[in-house]
Design an enzyme around this catalytic site. Structure first.
Site, PDB file in Angstrom:
ATOM      1  N   LYS A 269       0.834  -1.205   0.000  1.00 46.49           N
ATOM      2  CA  LYS A 269       0.000   0.000   0.000  1.00 46.49           C
ATOM      3  C   LYS A 269       0.872   1.259   0.000  1.00 46.49           C
ATOM      4  CE  LYS A 269      -3.860  -2.288   2.423  1.00 46.49           C
ATOM      5  NZ  LYS A 269      -4.802  -2.201   3.569  1.00 46.49           N
TER       6      LYS A 269
ATOM      7  N   TYR B 272     -12.336  -1.568  -3.462  1.00 45.34           N
ATOM      8  CA  TYR B 272     -12.858  -1.815  -2.110  1.00 45.34           C
ATOM      9  C   TYR B 272     -14.385  -1.698  -2.047  1.00 45.34           C
ATOM     10  CZ  TYR B 272      -8.383  -2.184   0.416  1.00 45.34           C
ATOM     11  OH  TYR B 272      -7.169  -2.605   0.919  1.00 45.34           O
TER      12      TYR B 272
ATOM     13  N   PHE C 110     -15.179   3.539   7.456  1.00 45.83           N
ATOM     14  CA  PHE C 110     -13.812   3.903   7.073  1.00 45.83           C
ATOM     15  C   PHE C 110     -13.612   3.959   5.544  1.00 45.83           C
ATOM     16  CE2 PHE C 110     -13.852  -0.703   8.064  1.00 45.83           C
ATOM     17  CZ  PHE C 110     -13.419  -1.232   6.869  1.00 45.83           C
TER      18      PHE C 110
ATOM     19  N   ARG D  42      -1.827 -14.486   3.802  1.00 44.93           N
ATOM     20  CA  ARG D  42      -2.520 -13.766   4.886  1.00 44.93           C
ATOM     21  C   ARG D  42      -1.829 -14.034   6.225  1.00 44.93           C
ATOM     22  NH1 ARG D  42      -7.174 -10.730   3.774  1.00 44.93           N
ATOM     23  NH2 ARG D  42      -7.492 -10.614   6.006  1.00 44.93           N
TER      24      ARG D  42
ATOM     25  N   THR E 221      -5.557  -7.768  10.355  1.00 42.00           N
ATOM     26  CA  THR E 221      -5.865  -6.418   9.866  1.00 42.00           C
ATOM     27  C   THR E 221      -5.413  -5.354  10.871  1.00 42.00           C
ATOM     28  OG1 THR E 221      -7.839  -7.367   8.842  1.00 42.00           O
ATOM     29  CG2 THR E 221      -7.743  -4.963   8.992  1.00 42.00           C
TER      30      THR E 221
ATOM     31  N   ARG F 178       2.511  -6.930   9.222  1.00 41.33           N
ATOM     32  CA  ARG F 178       1.732  -5.873   9.873  1.00 41.33           C
ATOM     33  C   ARG F 178       2.192  -5.642  11.312  1.00 41.33           C
ATOM     34  NH1 ARG F 178      -4.110  -7.553   7.195  1.00 41.33           N
ATOM     35  NH2 ARG F 178      -4.111  -6.004   5.513  1.00 41.33           N
TER      36      ARG F 178
ATOM     37  N   ASN G 159      -1.761  -0.232   7.088  1.00 43.28           N
ATOM     38  CA  ASN G 159      -1.214  -1.517   7.540  1.00 43.28           C
ATOM     39  C   ASN G 159      -0.342  -2.192   6.463  1.00 43.28           C
ATOM     40  OD1 ASN G 159      -3.261  -2.240   5.847  1.00 43.28           O
ATOM     41  ND2 ASN G 159      -4.484  -3.324   7.365  1.00 43.28           N
TER      42      ASN G 159
ATOM     43  N   HIS H 242      -1.904  -5.523   1.459  1.00 48.23           N
ATOM     44  CA  HIS H 242      -3.215  -6.127   1.212  1.00 48.23           C
ATOM     45  C   HIS H 242      -3.010  -7.549   0.709  1.00 48.23           C
ATOM     46  CE1 HIS H 242      -7.247  -6.836  -0.435  1.00 48.23           C
ATOM     47  NE2 HIS H 242      -6.612  -7.383  -1.454  1.00 48.23           N
TER      48      HIS H 242
ATOM     49  N   GLU I  53      -9.880  -9.463  -7.832  1.00 51.02           N
ATOM     50  CA  GLU I  53      -8.826  -8.475  -7.547  1.00 51.02           C
ATOM     51  C   GLU I  53      -7.667  -8.571  -8.550  1.00 51.02           C
ATOM     52  OE1 GLU I  53      -7.859  -9.049  -3.413  1.00 51.02           O
ATOM     53  OE2 GLU I  53      -9.770  -8.186  -2.750  1.00 51.02           O
TER      54      GLU I  53
HETATM   55  P1  IDP Z   1      -7.794  -7.000   5.349  1.00 51.51           P
HETATM   56  O1  IDP Z   1      -6.961  -5.988   4.595  1.00 51.51           O
HETATM   57  O2  IDP Z   1      -7.018  -7.623   6.478  1.00 51.51           O
HETATM   58  O3  IDP Z   1      -8.449  -8.021   4.467  1.00 51.51           O
HETATM   59  P2  IDP Z   1     -10.427  -5.730   5.586  1.00 51.51           P
HETATM   60  O4  IDP Z   1     -11.383  -5.955   6.711  1.00 51.51           O
HETATM   61  O5  IDP Z   1     -10.745  -6.346   4.268  1.00 51.51           O
HETATM   62  O6  IDP Z   1      -8.966  -6.180   6.086  1.00 51.51           O
HETATM   63  O7  IDP Z   1     -10.287  -4.153   5.419  1.00 51.51           O
HETATM   64  C1  IDP Z   1      -9.659  -3.618   4.282  1.00 51.51           C
HETATM   65  C2  IDP Z   1      -8.737  -2.511   4.720  1.00 51.51           C
HETATM   66  O8  IDP Z   1      -9.514  -1.447   5.302  1.00 51.51           O
HETATM   67  C3  IDP Z   1      -7.739  -2.883   5.837  1.00 51.51           C
HETATM   68  O9  IDP Z   1      -6.579  -3.533   5.369  1.00 51.51           O
HETATM   69  C4  IDP Z   1      -7.427  -1.526   6.420  1.00 51.51           C
HETATM   70  O10 IDP Z   1      -6.507  -0.795   5.603  1.00 51.51           O
HETATM   71  C5  IDP Z   1      -8.790  -0.838   6.354  1.00 51.51           C
HETATM   72  N1  IDP Z   1      -9.570  -1.028   7.592  1.00 51.51           N
HETATM   73  C6  IDP Z   1     -10.150  -2.169   8.042  1.00 51.51           C
HETATM   74  N2  IDP Z   1     -10.793  -1.967   9.200  1.00 51.51           N
HETATM   75  C7  IDP Z   1     -10.633  -0.660   9.495  1.00 51.51           C
HETATM   76  C8  IDP Z   1     -11.064   0.178  10.587  1.00 51.51           C
HETATM   77  O11 IDP Z   1     -11.749  -0.255  11.517  1.00 51.51           O
HETATM   78  N3  IDP Z   1     -10.666   1.497  10.531  1.00 51.51           N
HETATM   79  C9  IDP Z   1      -9.923   2.012   9.510  1.00 51.51           C
HETATM   80  N4  IDP Z   1      -9.503   1.255   8.474  1.00 51.51           N
HETATM   81  C10 IDP Z   1      -9.849  -0.056   8.468  1.00 51.51           C
HETATM   82 MG    MG Z   2      -9.912  -7.768   3.016  1.00 56.94          MG
END
Ligand code: IDP
Ligand code: MG
Length: 138
Positions: free
Chosen positions: A9, A49, A57, A85, A91, A102, A112, A115, A126
């Site tokens: 990212k 997304y 968010f 993963r 996350t 992470r 973080n 992805h 994707e």
């Molecule tokens: P992932 O990347 O581990 O699959 P997802 O739940 O798919 O997690 O969320 C996508 C992205 O959205 C996360 O990697 C992170 O950058 C952001 N994100 C997820 N949850 C939150 C939150 O509670 N606050 C702010 N950003 C979030």
């Molecule tokens: Mg995800």
């Protein structure tokens, strides 16, 4: 045999973590089947997304994803979705296992660093979002 989409990212690219992430992928013997640098538009980030469009968010996340260049990769191998993963970590970096990307580098639940696709169906969507078949060397 499975494929997954990996993104370094904008925070990861901006902080000079491309080499570090790629080093970890190679140390894990993950095959990189495609790789390029992109600079997402807001619309591209929103489309990528789209599953999160109702989340609070979403606006901030899509702004972040087009705040600078990102590196997109296709990783290939047996059970690669789950394996990648695991290498990324949870996350929320505060809950990520020690030694994961992470846990070691994320600064924020949003910023973080990486992805990774979460299932074969999302991986197919994707990968097709950023790569055409000729760009994936296999
Ligand atoms: P992932 O990347 O581990 O699959 P997802 O739940 O798919 O997690 O969320 C996508 C992205 O959205 C996360 O990697 C992170 O950058 C952001 N994100 C997820 N949850 C939150 C939150 O509670 N606050 C702010 N950003 C979030
Ligand atoms: Mg995800």
């Amino acid at each position: 045999m499975e494929r997954t989409l990996s993104i370094i990212k904008p925070d990861g690219v901006g902080r000079g973590l491309v080499g570090e992430v790629v080093k970890r992928l190679e140390a894990s013997n993950f095959k990189i089947a495609a790789m390029k640098m992109i600079y997402m538009t807001k619309a591209q980030a929103q489309g990528f997304y789209a599953v999160h469009r109702e989340r609070p968010f979403f606006e901030s996340l899509t702004d972040f994803m087009c705040s600078g260049p990102a590196v997109v990769m296709v990783l290939e191998g047996e059970d690669i979705i789950a394996k990648y993963r695991e290498l990324m970590g949870a996350t929320n970096y505060k809950e990520a296992a020690p030694g994961t990307i992470r846990a070691d580098f994320a600064t924020d639940i949003e910023k973080n660093v990486v992805h990774g696709s979460d299932a074969p169906e999302t991986a197919a969507f994707e990968i097709g979002y950023f790569f055409n078949a000729f760009e994936i060397t296999g």
